[in-house]
Design an enzyme around this catalytic site. Structure first.
Site, PDB file in Angstrom:
ATOM      1  N   SER A 145     -20.447  32.032  12.389  1.00  0.00           N
ATOM      2  CA  SER A 145     -19.881  32.972  12.277  1.00  0.00           C
ATOM      3  C   SER A 145     -19.020  33.194  11.135  1.00  0.00           C
ATOM      4  O   SER A 145     -18.584  31.969  10.267  1.00  0.00           O
ATOM      5  CB  SER A 145     -18.867  33.152  13.564  1.00  0.00           C
ATOM      6  N   TYR A 158     -11.741  29.312  19.632  1.00  0.00           N
ATOM      7  CA  TYR A 158     -13.159  29.825  19.043  1.00  0.00           C
ATOM      8  C   TYR A 158     -13.460  29.183  17.534  1.00  0.00           C
ATOM      9  O   TYR A 158     -14.672  28.813  17.259  1.00  0.00           O
ATOM     10  CB  TYR A 158     -13.193  31.352  19.270  1.00  0.00           C
TER      11      TYR A 158
HETATM   12  N1  LIG Z   1     -20.983  39.194  18.719  1.00  0.00           N
HETATM   13  C1  LIG Z   1     -20.393  38.748  17.663  1.00  0.00           C
HETATM   14  O1  LIG Z   1     -19.630  39.810  16.869  1.00  0.00           O
HETATM   15  C2  LIG Z   1     -20.707  37.559  17.029  1.00  0.00           C
HETATM   16  C3  LIG Z   1     -20.091  37.516  15.737  1.00  0.00           C
HETATM   17  C4  LIG Z   1     -20.412  36.247  15.064  1.00  0.00           C
HETATM   18  C5  LIG Z   1     -21.213  35.315  15.676  1.00  0.00           C
HETATM   19  N2  LIG Z   1     -21.648  35.368  17.002  1.00  0.00           N
HETATM   20  C6  LIG Z   1     -22.140  34.241  17.653  1.00  0.00           C
HETATM   21  O2  LIG Z   1     -23.478  34.652  18.267  1.00  0.00           O
HETATM   22  C7  LIG Z   1     -24.019  34.137  19.346  1.00  0.00           C
HETATM   23  C8  LIG Z   1     -24.267  35.296  20.204  1.00  0.00           C
HETATM   24  O3  LIG Z   1     -23.163  36.086  20.462  1.00  0.00           O
HETATM   25  P1  LIG Z   1     -23.130  37.321  21.346  1.00  0.00           P
HETATM   26  O4  LIG Z   1     -22.141  38.381  20.931  1.00  0.00           O
HETATM   27  O5  LIG Z   1     -24.747  37.846  21.411  1.00  0.00           O
HETATM   28  O6  LIG Z   1     -23.007  36.703  22.849  1.00  0.00           O
HETATM   29  P2  LIG Z   1     -23.137  37.144  24.296  1.00  0.00           P
HETATM   30  O7  LIG Z   1     -21.914  36.926  24.982  1.00  0.00           O
HETATM   31  O8  LIG Z   1     -23.451  38.829  24.425  1.00  0.00           O
HETATM   32  O9  LIG Z   1     -24.397  36.397  24.867  1.00  0.00           O
HETATM   33  C9  LIG Z   1     -24.359  35.249  25.054  1.00  0.00           C
HETATM   34  C10 LIG Z   1     -25.163  34.607  25.964  1.00  0.00           C
HETATM   35  O10 LIG Z   1     -25.047  33.291  26.170  1.00  0.00           O
HETATM   36  C11 LIG Z   1     -25.251  32.694  27.523  1.00  0.00           C
HETATM   37  N3  LIG Z   1     -24.506  31.639  27.610  1.00  0.00           N
HETATM   38  C12 LIG Z   1     -23.118  31.420  27.782  1.00  0.00           C
HETATM   39  N4  LIG Z   1     -22.996  30.121  27.986  1.00  0.00           N
HETATM   40  C13 LIG Z   1     -24.014  29.510  28.259  1.00  0.00           C
HETATM   41  C14 LIG Z   1     -24.334  28.185  28.562  1.00  0.00           C
HETATM   42  N5  LIG Z   1     -23.474  27.254  29.012  1.00  0.00           N
HETATM   43  N6  LIG Z   1     -25.833  27.713  28.605  1.00  0.00           N
HETATM   44  C15 LIG Z   1     -26.895  28.914  28.277  1.00  0.00           C
HETATM   45  N7  LIG Z   1     -26.220  30.004  28.168  1.00  0.00           N
HETATM   46  C16 LIG Z   1     -25.043  30.330  27.981  1.00  0.00           C
HETATM   47  C17 LIG Z   1     -24.530  34.049  28.146  1.00  0.00           C
HETATM   48  O11 LIG Z   1     -25.089  34.175  29.608  1.00  0.00           O
HETATM   49  C18 LIG Z   1     -24.986  35.226  27.289  1.00  0.00           C
HETATM   50  O12 LIG Z   1     -26.284  35.667  27.886  1.00  0.00           O
HETATM   51  C19 LIG Z   1     -22.648  33.309  19.708  1.00  0.00           C
HETATM   52  O13 LIG Z   1     -23.029  31.953  19.124  1.00  0.00           O
HETATM   53  C20 LIG Z   1     -21.785  33.733  18.967  1.00  0.00           C
HETATM   54  O14 LIG Z   1     -20.469  32.908  18.669  1.00  0.00           O
HETATM   55  C21 LIG Z   1     -21.309  36.452  17.657  1.00  0.00           C
END
Ligand SMILES: NC(=O)c1ccc[n+]([C@@H]2O[C@H](COP(=O)([O-])OP(=O)(O)OC[C@H]3O[C@@H](n4cnc5c(N)ncnc54)[C@H](O)[C@@H]3O)[C@@H](O)[C@H]2O)c1
Length: 260
Positions: A145, A158
């Site tokens: 990220s 985080y």
């Molecule tokens: N959304 C953003 O702005 C953003 C920015 C930078 C990085 N990220 C990273 O991208 C990735 C995805 O983010 P997102 O926004 O799509 O998240 P999200 O919360 O929409 O989706 C995450 C998914 O992971 C699943 N999950 C959570 N804990 C779990 C576990 N212990 N085992 C298996 N599955 C599990 C959840 O059920 C969910 O379906 C993450 O690693 C996040 O840190 C997101």
């Protein structure tokens, strides 16, 4: 059976947290490009929904309900993937939880976020890599990220985990290069997924208003939030043979956020 056409034809891909957001878009894009995809989400209904969407579109997918923080669950994921598709070529370690706390975070909150965002990424690699070795190599893409590199208010928990991803990616890449396994991370800016949408809605912002807001889209040189597929496309590139000389890289996919 694995597909014979597409950039990832014949490849087997595991996407942790593939039930929504960036993971869902990534699972869908891999399937469109011919991969057999395992959607490994803790939420059974979400994972099964994405696998069904892919199958209805003519792709190959199955859901394996998985908690990445639980080693036995990861081992079962690997066994079920190998039983279904014969091996594993690509791991996308995308699952994460958003425990957003400053120094007031409790020990339980720390353990919750470290278990999923750090130990979960380590355990997935630990149990998938032996299968990649049997295939003569592979690729891992972790989800970092902008939070891997910058300070953000009240994000101590985080950002600690996302900083760890940057270093885990480099160290895993070093250790696994002799096995012909490349390890990289994508580092998104703000992506319009559930966590971002709910934080925007708390402030009364819809997508268009959030894109114009300095706490959301405006802070990127490209003045908007990303769509999940824009992150997925970078993940596919790093996992593909087109990135054959790229390893240990934390690739910013942040609309210029960190550079400004
Ligand atoms: N959304 C953003 O702005 C953003 C920015 C930078 C990085 N990220 C990273 O991208 C990735 C995805 O983010 P997102 O926004 O799509 O998240 P999200 O919360 O929409 O989706 C995450 C998914 O992971 C699943 N999950 C959570 N804990 C779990 C576990 N212990 N085992 C298996 N599955 C599990 C959840 O059920 C969910 O379906 C993450 O690693 C996040 O840190 C997101």
């Amino acid at each position: 059976m694995v597909a014979s056409r597409g950039r990832f034809a014949g490849k087997v891909v595991v996407v942790t947290g593939g039930g929504q957001g960036i993971g869902r878009a990534t699972a869908q894009r891999f399937a469109e490009e011919g991969a057999a995809v395992v959607v490994a989400d803790r939420d059974a209904a979400l994972g099964q929904g994405v696998a069904a969407e892919i199958q209805q579109a003519g792709g190959q997918a199955r859901a394996v309900t998985t908690d990445v923080a639980d080693e036995a669950s990861i081992q079962a994921l690997v066994a079920q993937t190998v039983a279904a598709f014969g091996g594993i070529d690509i791991l996308i370690s995308n699952a994460a939880v958003f425990v957003l706390r400053g120094i007031e975070a409790t020990v339980d909150e720390w353990r919750q976020i470290l278990d999923v965002n750090v130990i979960g990424v380590a355990l997935a690699a630990k149990h998938v890599v032996p299968e990649m070795r049997k295939r003569g190599g592979g690729a891992i893409v972790n989800l970092g990220s902008i939070s891997s590199f910058i300070a953000q208010p009240q994000f101590v928990t985080y950002n600690a985990t996302k900083g760890a991803i940057a270093q885990m990616t480099r160290c895993m890449a070093m250790d696994l290069a002799p096995d012909n396994i490349r390890v990289n991370a994508v580092c998104p800016g703000t992506v319009w997924t559930q966590i971002v949408e709910s934080r925007a809605r708390e402030r009364g912002l819809d997508r268009a208003a959030a894109d114009r807001d300095p706490d959301f889209g405006r802070s990127h040189m490209i003045e908007r939030c990303a769509d999940p597929v824009e992150i997925a496309n970078a993940i596919l590139f790093l996992a593909s043979d087109e990135a054959s000389f790229i390893t240990a890289e934390n690739l910013m996919v942040d609309g210029g956020y960190v550079a400004r």
